[in-house]
Design an enzyme around this catalytic site. Structure first.
Site, PDB file in Angstrom:
ATOM      1  N   SER A  31       0.812  -1.203   0.034  1.00 35.92           N
ATOM      2  CA  SER A  31      -0.057  -0.104  -0.006  1.00 35.92           C
ATOM      3  C   SER A  31       0.899   1.323   0.136  1.00 35.92           C
ATOM      4  O   SER A  31       1.700   1.384   0.933  1.00 35.92           O
ATOM      5  CB  SER A  31      -0.971   0.180   1.260  1.00 35.92           C
ATOM      6  OG  SER A  31      -1.828  -0.904   1.309  1.00 35.92           O
ATOM      7  N   HIS A  62      -3.196   1.051  -4.289  1.00 38.12           N
ATOM      8  CA  HIS A  62      -2.994  -0.270  -5.174  1.00 38.12           C
ATOM      9  C   HIS A  62      -2.952  -0.015  -6.571  1.00 38.12           C
ATOM     10  O   HIS A  62      -4.056  -0.185  -7.060  1.00 38.12           O
ATOM     11  CB  HIS A  62      -3.325  -1.568  -4.462  1.00 38.12           C
ATOM     12  CG  HIS A  62      -2.738  -2.029  -3.385  1.00 38.12           C
ATOM     13  ND1 HIS A  62      -1.719  -2.916  -3.344  1.00 38.12           N
ATOM     14  CD2 HIS A  62      -3.097  -1.531  -1.975  1.00 38.12           C
ATOM     15  CE1 HIS A  62      -1.320  -3.169  -2.007  1.00 38.12           C
ATOM     16  NE2 HIS A  62      -2.126  -2.228  -1.300  1.00 38.12           N
ATOM     17  N   HIS A  84      -5.633  -8.721  -2.204  1.00 35.93           N
ATOM     18  CA  HIS A  84      -5.674  -9.252  -0.763  1.00 35.93           C
ATOM     19  C   HIS A  84      -6.967 -10.018  -0.757  1.00 35.93           C
ATOM     20  O   HIS A  84      -7.855  -9.876  -1.342  1.00 35.93           O
ATOM     21  CB  HIS A  84      -5.917  -7.894   0.359  1.00 35.93           C
ATOM     22  CG  HIS A  84      -5.006  -6.782   0.054  1.00 35.93           C
ATOM     23  ND1 HIS A  84      -5.083  -5.899  -0.796  1.00 35.93           N
ATOM     24  CD2 HIS A  84      -3.765  -6.711   0.847  1.00 35.93           C
ATOM     25  CE1 HIS A  84      -4.071  -5.117  -0.805  1.00 35.93           C
ATOM     26  NE2 HIS A  84      -3.209  -5.531   0.216  1.00 35.93           N
ATOM     27  N   TYR A  86      -8.950  -9.741   1.782  1.00 32.82           N
ATOM     28  CA  TYR A  86     -10.440  -9.341   2.005  1.00 32.82           C
ATOM     29  C   TYR A  86     -11.070  -8.718   0.902  1.00 32.82           C
ATOM     30  O   TYR A  86     -12.168  -8.257   0.964  1.00 32.82           O
ATOM     31  CB  TYR A  86     -10.034  -8.135   3.221  1.00 32.82           C
ATOM     32  CG  TYR A  86      -9.124  -6.921   2.502  1.00 32.82           C
ATOM     33  CD1 TYR A  86      -9.502  -6.079   1.647  1.00 32.82           C
ATOM     34  CD2 TYR A  86      -8.040  -6.785   3.298  1.00 32.82           C
ATOM     35  CE1 TYR A  86      -8.487  -5.020   1.380  1.00 32.82           C
ATOM     36  CE2 TYR A  86      -6.841  -5.837   2.786  1.00 32.82           C
ATOM     37  CZ  TYR A  86      -7.245  -5.198   1.695  1.00 32.82           C
ATOM     38  OH  TYR A  86      -6.559  -4.082   1.593  1.00 32.82           O
ATOM     39  N   GLU A  87     -10.467  -8.562  -0.265  1.00 36.46           N
ATOM     40  CA  GLU A  87     -11.256  -8.065  -1.450  1.00 36.46           C
ATOM     41  C   GLU A  87     -12.196  -9.347  -2.017  1.00 36.46           C
ATOM     42  O   GLU A  87     -12.792  -9.156  -3.301  1.00 36.46           O
ATOM     43  CB  GLU A  87     -10.269  -7.716  -2.612  1.00 36.46           C
ATOM     44  CG  GLU A  87      -9.437  -6.498  -2.229  1.00 36.46           C
ATOM     45  CD  GLU A  87      -8.137  -6.053  -3.090  1.00 36.46           C
ATOM     46  OE1 GLU A  87      -8.715  -5.479  -4.267  1.00 36.46           O
ATOM     47  OE2 GLU A  87      -6.957  -6.231  -2.661  1.00 36.46           O
ATOM     48  N   ALA A 114       2.605  -2.194   4.138  1.00 39.43           N
ATOM     49  CA  ALA A 114       2.038  -1.244   5.060  1.00 39.43           C
ATOM     50  C   ALA A 114       1.674  -1.896   6.319  1.00 39.43           C
ATOM     51  O   ALA A 114       1.026  -2.963   6.216  1.00 39.43           O
ATOM     52  CB  ALA A 114       1.184  -0.128   4.556  1.00 39.43           C
ATOM     53  N   MET A 215      -2.191  -7.170   6.648  1.00 42.97           N
ATOM     54  CA  MET A 215      -3.061  -8.024   5.989  1.00 42.97           C
ATOM     55  C   MET A 215      -2.575  -8.731   4.623  1.00 42.97           C
ATOM     56  O   MET A 215      -3.506  -8.927   3.676  1.00 42.97           O
ATOM     57  CB  MET A 215      -4.512  -7.228   5.735  1.00 42.97           C
ATOM     58  CG  MET A 215      -4.999  -6.456   6.641  1.00 42.97           C
ATOM     59  SD  MET A 215      -6.164  -5.260   6.400  1.00 42.97           S
ATOM     60  CE  MET A 215      -6.378  -4.288   7.583  1.00 42.97           C
ATOM     61  N   SER A 216      -1.279  -8.993   4.852  1.00 38.63           N
ATOM     62  CA  SER A 216      -0.797  -9.488   3.510  1.00 38.63           C
ATOM     63  C   SER A 216       0.632 -10.240   3.576  1.00 38.63           C
ATOM     64  O   SER A 216       0.942 -10.694   4.824  1.00 38.63           O
ATOM     65  CB  SER A 216      -0.672  -8.279   2.252  1.00 38.63           C
ATOM     66  OG  SER A 216       0.518  -7.355   2.997  1.00 38.63           O
ATOM     67  N   ASN A 239       1.235   3.258  11.043  1.00 36.13           N
ATOM     68  CA  ASN A 239       0.600   3.940  12.165  1.00 36.13           C
ATOM     69  C   ASN A 239       0.906   3.065  13.407  1.00 36.13           C
ATOM     70  O   ASN A 239       1.345   1.927  13.279  1.00 36.13           O
ATOM     71  CB  ASN A 239      -0.966   3.730  11.723  1.00 36.13           C
ATOM     72  CG  ASN A 239      -1.454   2.146  11.508  1.00 36.13           C
ATOM     73  OD1 ASN A 239      -1.090   1.760  10.390  1.00 36.13           O
ATOM     74  ND2 ASN A 239      -2.032   1.495  12.536  1.00 36.13           N
ATOM     75  N   HIS A 253      -7.382   4.495   6.377  1.00 36.09           N
ATOM     76  CA  HIS A 253      -6.476   4.165   5.385  1.00 36.09           C
ATOM     77  C   HIS A 253      -5.705   5.411   4.929  1.00 36.09           C
ATOM     78  O   HIS A 253      -4.518   5.096   4.307  1.00 36.09           O
ATOM     79  CB  HIS A 253      -7.223   3.565   4.304  1.00 36.09           C
ATOM     80  CG  HIS A 253      -6.582   2.907   3.090  1.00 36.09           C
ATOM     81  ND1 HIS A 253      -5.624   2.106   3.150  1.00 36.09           N
ATOM     82  CD2 HIS A 253      -6.686   3.117   1.676  1.00 36.09           C
ATOM     83  CE1 HIS A 253      -5.266   1.744   2.283  1.00 36.09           C
ATOM     84  NE2 HIS A 253      -5.785   2.510   1.012  1.00 36.09           N
TER      85      HIS A 253
HETATM   86  N1  HPA Z   1      -3.545  -3.186  11.139  1.00 36.59           N
HETATM   87  C1  HPA Z   1      -3.632  -3.957  10.000  1.00 36.59           C
HETATM   88  N2  HPA Z   1      -2.942  -3.599   8.681  1.00 36.59           N
HETATM   89  C2  HPA Z   1      -2.493  -2.294   8.709  1.00 36.59           C
HETATM   90  C3  HPA Z   1      -2.398  -1.312   9.755  1.00 36.59           C
HETATM   91  C4  HPA Z   1      -2.828  -1.834  10.888  1.00 36.59           C
HETATM   92  O1  HPA Z   1      -2.835  -0.947  11.841  1.00 36.59           O
HETATM   93  N3  HPA Z   1      -1.774  -0.461   9.106  1.00 36.59           N
HETATM   94  C5  HPA Z   1      -1.174  -1.022   7.945  1.00 36.59           C
HETATM   95  N4  HPA Z   1      -1.990  -2.045   7.393  1.00 36.59           N
END
Ligand code: HPA
Length: 279
Positions: A31, A62, A84, A86-87, A114, A215-216, A239, A253
């Protein structure tokens, strides 16, 4: 639906038709990190929609194309944007590009993502070298290696004790030090998303030894190891994870994409240095 070698070969043939660059290194960009593909020289860009079997990413940040070219003189194939779970794609679909890289002769796979920083010593904008992972999604039975095993692609039971190549990791550490980049190291936790974690989940992930959460990546890592590739992976910490309820904070996001901008130059420096060491 499960793919077979014939599907991977078909996609690889489409790519070979466009370029005969002898790629040995595969690069997957997470990302907000897609711009790294734009620094390749002698670029050949192939939209995913032109390649049979390739999943399309539906997420902002993406892109959706393969970029082949040279970085530090090294021929690389870059997945600019990933799909991903989740898509709504299957684990086999999202790792299809890694199988195609295998068909093309890639033996070294470098991945980026990310991620949220679980480790309280991490700051937004830090790069974390992934040294190991915890794969909740895989443990739960959603795994690209499930299903019939084609021994021409890899062994049935893949060991994971030497997943993130120690020699490549040592190179990454060296390059970071030479360039005054504070490279963190840690364990990446893979969850399915798309929701960010609850505060209780964050506290649990810390307790079990996680340093970053995303998530990847791990699905691709599994296929890369099954394919016998050397693997190196980085999380860009975008983050801090929120570990208490009822604060004013909420992960989103946009902050993930914002932080990517700080991460890109650091990752570019590290990638260039690692690629130079491979020649
Ligand atoms: N959690 C899950 N996936 C992420 C995060 C997060 O805090 N930040 C970027 N991708």
């Amino acid at each position: 639906m499960s793919f077979t070698r014939a599907d991977y070969e078909k996609a690889a043939a489409v790519i070979r038709n466009r370029t005969d660059l002898p790629v040995k290194v595969g690069l997957v960009l997470g990302s907000g990190l897609n711009v790294l593909a734009d620094v390749l020289e002698e670029r050949v860009e192939i939209p995913y929609k032109d390649i049979p079997g390739f999943p399309q990413s539906t997420v902002e940040g993406h892109a959706g194309e393969l970029v082949l070219g040279r970085l530090e003189g090294m021929p690389v194939i870059t997945q600019k944007g990933r799909a991903h779970l989740y898509e709504g794609y299957s684990a086999q679909q999202i790792t299809f590009p890694i199988r195609v890289m295998q068909m093309l002769g890639v033996n070294t796979l470098i991945l980026t993502n990310a991620a949220g920083g679980l480790n309280t010593n991490f700051r937004v904008g830090d790069v974390m070298l992934i040294v190991d992972h915890i794969n909740f999604v895989g443990m739960g039975g959603n795994n690209p290696l499930m299903g019939p095993n084609d021994p021409s692609l890899g062994v049935r039971f893949v060991g994971l004790a030497q997943t993130y190549d120690r020699h490549l990791r040592a190179q990454a550490v060296k390059v970071a030090a030479e360039n005054n980049i504070n490279l963190q190291q840690g364990v990446y936790v893979c969850l399915s998303g798309p929701q960010f974690e609850s505060p209780a989940e964050i506290r649990m992930l810390r307790t079990i030894g996680g340093d970053a959460v995303g998530m990847s990546t791990v699905h691709e890592v599994l296929v890369g190891r099954h394919a016998g590739m050397r693997v190196l992976a980085f999380s860009g910490i975008t983050n801090e994870c929120i570990d208490q309820i009822d604060t004013e904070l909420e992960t989103n996001h946009e902050e993930v994409l914002d932080a990517s901008r700080i991460l890109v130059p650091k990752l570019e420096t590290i990638l260039r240095g690692v690629l130079r060491s491979l020649q």
